[in-house]
Each structure stands twice: as C-alpha cells, then as structure tokens.
Design a protein around this motif. Structure first.
Motif, PDB file in Angstrom:
ATOM      1  N   TYR A   1       5.567  10.837   6.577  1.00 36.17           N
ATOM      2  CA  TYR A   1       6.693  11.939   6.768  1.00 36.17           C
ATOM      3  C   TYR A   1       7.819  11.540   6.347  1.00 36.17           C
ATOM      4  CZ  TYR A   1       2.464  13.379   9.813  1.00 36.17           C
ATOM      5  OH  TYR A   1       1.325  13.945  10.183  1.00 36.17           O
ATOM      6  N   LYS A   2       8.358  10.357   6.455  1.00 34.57           N
ATOM      7  CA  LYS A   2       9.624  10.134   6.002  1.00 34.57           C
ATOM      8  C   LYS A   2       9.797  10.250   4.551  1.00 34.57           C
ATOM      9  CE  LYS A   2      12.679   6.103   5.851  1.00 34.57           C
ATOM     10  NZ  LYS A   2      12.696   5.146   4.443  1.00 34.57           N
ATOM     11  N   PHE A   3       8.633  10.006   3.844  1.00 35.43           N
ATOM     12  CA  PHE A   3       8.754  10.463   2.423  1.00 35.43           C
ATOM     13  C   PHE A   3       8.852  11.736   1.973  1.00 35.43           C
ATOM     14  CE2 PHE A   3       6.221   9.400  -1.836  1.00 35.43           C
ATOM     15  CZ  PHE A   3       7.433   9.495  -2.689  1.00 35.43           C
ATOM     16  N   ALA A   4       8.096  12.566   2.683  1.00 30.19           N
ATOM     17  CA  ALA A   4       7.821  14.022   2.783  1.00 30.19           C
ATOM     18  C   ALA A   4       9.328  14.324   3.006  1.00 30.19           C
ATOM     19  CB  ALA A   4       7.080  14.614   3.706  1.00 30.19           C
ATOM     20  N   THR A   5      10.095  14.048   3.706  1.00 28.37           N
ATOM     21  CA  THR A   5      11.642  14.107   4.357  1.00 28.37           C
ATOM     22  C   THR A   5      12.292  13.877   2.953  1.00 28.37           C
ATOM     23  OG1 THR A   5      11.218  14.140   6.549  1.00 28.37           O
ATOM     24  CG2 THR A   5      13.344  14.042   5.869  1.00 28.37           C
ATOM     25  N   GLU A   6      12.343  12.891   2.369  1.00 26.34           N
ATOM     26  CA  GLU A   6      12.937  12.270   1.291  1.00 26.34           C
ATOM     27  C   GLU A   6      12.867  13.150   0.250  1.00 26.34           C
ATOM     28  OE1 GLU A   6      11.797   8.352   0.815  1.00 26.34           O
ATOM     29  OE2 GLU A   6      12.856   7.774   2.582  1.00 26.34           O
ATOM     30  N   LEU A   7      11.536  13.936  -0.093  1.00 26.38           N
ATOM     31  CA  LEU A   7      11.129  14.784  -1.218  1.00 26.38           C
ATOM     32  C   LEU A   7      11.742  16.066  -0.928  1.00 26.38           C
ATOM     33  CD1 LEU A   7       7.656  13.557  -1.894  1.00 26.38           C
ATOM     34  CD2 LEU A   7       9.566  13.175  -3.388  1.00 26.38           C
TER      35      LEU A   7
ATOM     36  N   ALA B   1      -1.634  12.336   1.243  1.00 27.87           N
ATOM     37  CA  ALA B   1      -1.906  13.120   2.487  1.00 27.87           C
ATOM     38  C   ALA B   1      -3.322  12.962   3.042  1.00 27.87           C
ATOM     39  CB  ALA B   1      -1.684  14.556   2.256  1.00 27.87           C
ATOM     40  N   ILE B   2      -4.151  12.623   2.045  1.00 27.72           N
ATOM     41  CA  ILE B   2      -5.765  12.125   2.469  1.00 27.72           C
ATOM     42  C   ILE B   2      -6.001  10.860   2.882  1.00 27.72           C
ATOM     43  CG2 ILE B   2      -6.537  14.112   0.915  1.00 27.72           C
ATOM     44  CD1 ILE B   2      -7.304  12.102  -0.824  1.00 27.72           C
ATOM     45  N   VAL B   3      -4.745   9.994   3.104  1.00 22.08           N
ATOM     46  CA  VAL B   3      -4.973   8.459   3.261  1.00 22.08           C
ATOM     47  C   VAL B   3      -4.430   8.517   4.792  1.00 22.08           C
ATOM     48  CG1 VAL B   3      -4.232   6.292   3.016  1.00 22.08           C
ATOM     49  CG2 VAL B   3      -4.598   7.797   1.132  1.00 22.08           C
ATOM     50  N   SER B   4      -5.134   8.095   5.870  1.00 23.63           N
ATOM     51  CA  SER B   4      -4.780   7.852   7.185  1.00 23.63           C
ATOM     52  C   SER B   4      -4.132   6.431   7.643  1.00 23.63           C
ATOM     53  CB  SER B   4      -5.753   8.373   8.394  1.00 23.63           C
ATOM     54  OG  SER B   4      -7.247   8.080   7.893  1.00 23.63           O
ATOM     55  N   TYR B   5      -3.496   6.476   8.480  1.00 25.87           N
ATOM     56  CA  TYR B   5      -2.568   5.221   8.975  1.00 25.87           C
ATOM     57  C   TYR B   5      -3.692   4.587   9.888  1.00 25.87           C
ATOM     58  CZ  TYR B   5       1.248   2.726  10.422  1.00 25.87           C
ATOM     59  OH  TYR B   5       2.307   1.654  10.833  1.00 25.87           O
ATOM     60  N   ILE B   6      -3.589   3.311   9.788  1.00 24.18           N
ATOM     61  CA  ILE B   6      -4.557   2.243  10.350  1.00 24.18           C
ATOM     62  C   ILE B   6      -4.377   2.817  12.096  1.00 24.18           C
ATOM     63  CG2 ILE B   6      -4.811   0.111  11.022  1.00 24.18           C
ATOM     64  CD1 ILE B   6      -3.166  -0.826   8.791  1.00 24.18           C
ATOM     65  N   GLY B   7      -6.047   2.997  12.270  1.00 22.98           N
ATOM     66  CA  GLY B   7      -6.361   3.425  13.658  1.00 22.98           C
ATOM     67  C   GLY B   7      -5.790   4.661  13.998  1.00 22.98           C
TER      68      GLY B   7
ATOM     69  N   THR C   1       9.382  18.503  14.292  1.00 22.78           N
ATOM     70  CA  THR C   1       8.745  17.997  15.551  1.00 22.78           C
ATOM     71  C   THR C   1       7.588  17.536  15.249  1.00 22.78           C
ATOM     72  OG1 THR C   1       7.778  20.373  15.719  1.00 22.78           O
ATOM     73  CG2 THR C   1      10.023  20.116  16.930  1.00 22.78           C
ATOM     74  N   ALA C   2       6.925  17.002  16.254  1.00 14.79           N
ATOM     75  CA  ALA C   2       5.665  16.239  15.928  1.00 14.79           C
ATOM     76  C   ALA C   2       4.626  17.569  15.597  1.00 14.79           C
ATOM     77  CB  ALA C   2       5.065  15.675  17.218  1.00 14.79           C
ATOM     78  N   ASP C   3       4.839  18.742  16.131  1.00 17.58           N
ATOM     79  CA  ASP C   3       3.812  19.829  15.942  1.00 17.58           C
ATOM     80  C   ASP C   3       4.196  20.336  14.636  1.00 17.58           C
ATOM     81  OD1 ASP C   3       2.537  19.890  18.178  1.00 17.58           O
ATOM     82  OD2 ASP C   3       3.871  21.447  19.040  1.00 17.58           O
ATOM     83  N   ASP C   4       5.421  20.327  13.915  1.00 21.87           N
ATOM     84  CA  ASP C   4       5.831  20.628  12.547  1.00 21.87           C
ATOM     85  C   ASP C   4       5.057  19.730  11.701  1.00 21.87           C
ATOM     86  OD1 ASP C   4       7.151  22.646  13.419  1.00 21.87           O
ATOM     87  OD2 ASP C   4       9.134  21.484  13.425  1.00 21.87           O
ATOM     88  N   LYS C   5       5.212  18.364  11.820  1.00 21.64           N
ATOM     89  CA  LYS C   5       4.665  17.381  10.986  1.00 21.64           C
ATOM     90  C   LYS C   5       3.128  17.531  10.929  1.00 21.64           C
ATOM     91  CE  LYS C   5       8.186  14.015  11.769  1.00 21.64           C
ATOM     92  NZ  LYS C   5       8.639  12.805  12.458  1.00 21.64           N
TER      93      LYS C   5
ATOM     94  N   VAL D   1       0.775  -1.127   0.001  1.00 27.92           N
ATOM     95  CA  VAL D   1       0.267  -0.107   0.065  1.00 27.92           C
ATOM     96  C   VAL D   1       1.010   1.351  -0.025  1.00 27.92           C
ATOM     97  CG1 VAL D   1      -1.627   1.362   1.289  1.00 27.92           C
ATOM     98  CG2 VAL D   1      -1.997  -1.101   0.907  1.00 27.92           C
ATOM     99  N   GLY D   2       1.856   1.200   0.867  1.00 28.26           N
ATOM    100  CA  GLY D   2       2.940   2.468   0.753  1.00 28.26           C
ATOM    101  C   GLY D   2       3.431   2.562  -0.729  1.00 28.26           C
ATOM    102  N   ALA D   3       3.913   1.465  -1.179  1.00 29.31           N
ATOM    103  CA  ALA D   3       4.344   1.561  -2.435  1.00 29.31           C
ATOM    104  C   ALA D   3       3.478   2.173  -3.719  1.00 29.31           C
ATOM    105  CB  ALA D   3       4.955   0.196  -2.996  1.00 29.31           C
ATOM    106  N   VAL D   4       2.098   1.952  -3.565  1.00 31.41           N
ATOM    107  CA  VAL D   4       1.178   2.356  -4.481  1.00 31.41           C
ATOM    108  C   VAL D   4       0.940   4.002  -4.101  1.00 31.41           C
ATOM    109  CG1 VAL D   4      -1.508   2.274  -4.847  1.00 31.41           C
ATOM    110  CG2 VAL D   4      -0.059   0.206  -4.548  1.00 31.41           C
ATOM    111  N   LEU D   5       0.799   4.244  -3.028  1.00 30.68           N
ATOM    112  CA  LEU D   5       0.747   5.832  -2.530  1.00 30.68           C
ATOM    113  C   LEU D   5       1.945   6.337  -2.799  1.00 30.68           C
ATOM    114  CD1 LEU D   5      -1.020   5.192   1.176  1.00 30.68           C
ATOM    115  CD2 LEU D   5      -2.015   6.175  -0.840  1.00 30.68           C
ATOM    116  N   GLY D   6       2.989   5.828  -2.612  1.00 28.62           N
ATOM    117  CA  GLY D   6       4.471   6.538  -2.924  1.00 28.62           C
ATOM    118  C   GLY D   6       4.365   6.809  -4.484  1.00 28.62           C
TER     119      GLY D   6
END
Length: 96
Positions: free
Chosen positions: A56-62, A41-47, A70-74, A20-25
C-alpha cells in the motif's frame, strides 16, 4: 529458488523481507507502464490474506492510492488490482 541452488529467504530476518520487497517492487516498476497494474498484488503478506503495508505504501508512492486511504479503500484497491492482474496475465482457457 531453492531448487535452483539459491539460499532460501528467511522471513524472520528484516533484510530478507526487504529483499523480497525489492524484488516485488522491481517487478512492478518494470511492468506497470505496460500493464497499468501492480503485479505484486497477487503476493500476500506472511500470515495474512492481503499484500501488507509495503504494497500500500508503494501504491501511494506510485500515485495509485491516496495517502488518506482508509482500510476499506485499501482493500477495495487491492481487490481491483488482483482482478486486473488476472485479466491482464491469465492464460485464456484451453491455451498452454
């Protein structure tokens, strides 16, 4: 996907979560140059109520989010991305 005859993803399996991560990426990679937003961004993580650590990792890579965020920045970044996705892709009211 199931209605189309595909095997459903089992989010209890790491391989299916990775798929699923690969499809979204892939969707992000195909659209970000034109849209300038992370469509995933419109897809939420399970639970959860946010997209999860892979987003967020992908956003950083991009280069869209500093690795010192920070958590607030994210959360603020994600909120801006969700708003931008809706502004870019939402249909105008009254249009099919």
């Amino acid at each position: 996907m199931v209605r189309a005859g595909h095997v459903p993803f089992d989010f209890g399996l790491e391989r299916d979560r990775a798929a699923v991560g690969a499809v979204l990426g892939g969707a992000v990679q195909r659209t970000i140059d034109d849209s300038k937003v992370m469509l995933s961004a419109i897809v939420s993580y399970i639970g959860q109520n946010d997209p999860g650590p892979g987003y967020y990792k992908f956003a950083t890579e991009l280069g869209l989010l500093p690795n010192t965020a920070t958590a607030d920045d994210k959360l603020a970044f994600w909120a801006r991305q969700v708003k931008a996705v809706h502004e870019r892709y939402a249909r105008p009211v009254g249009r099919p």
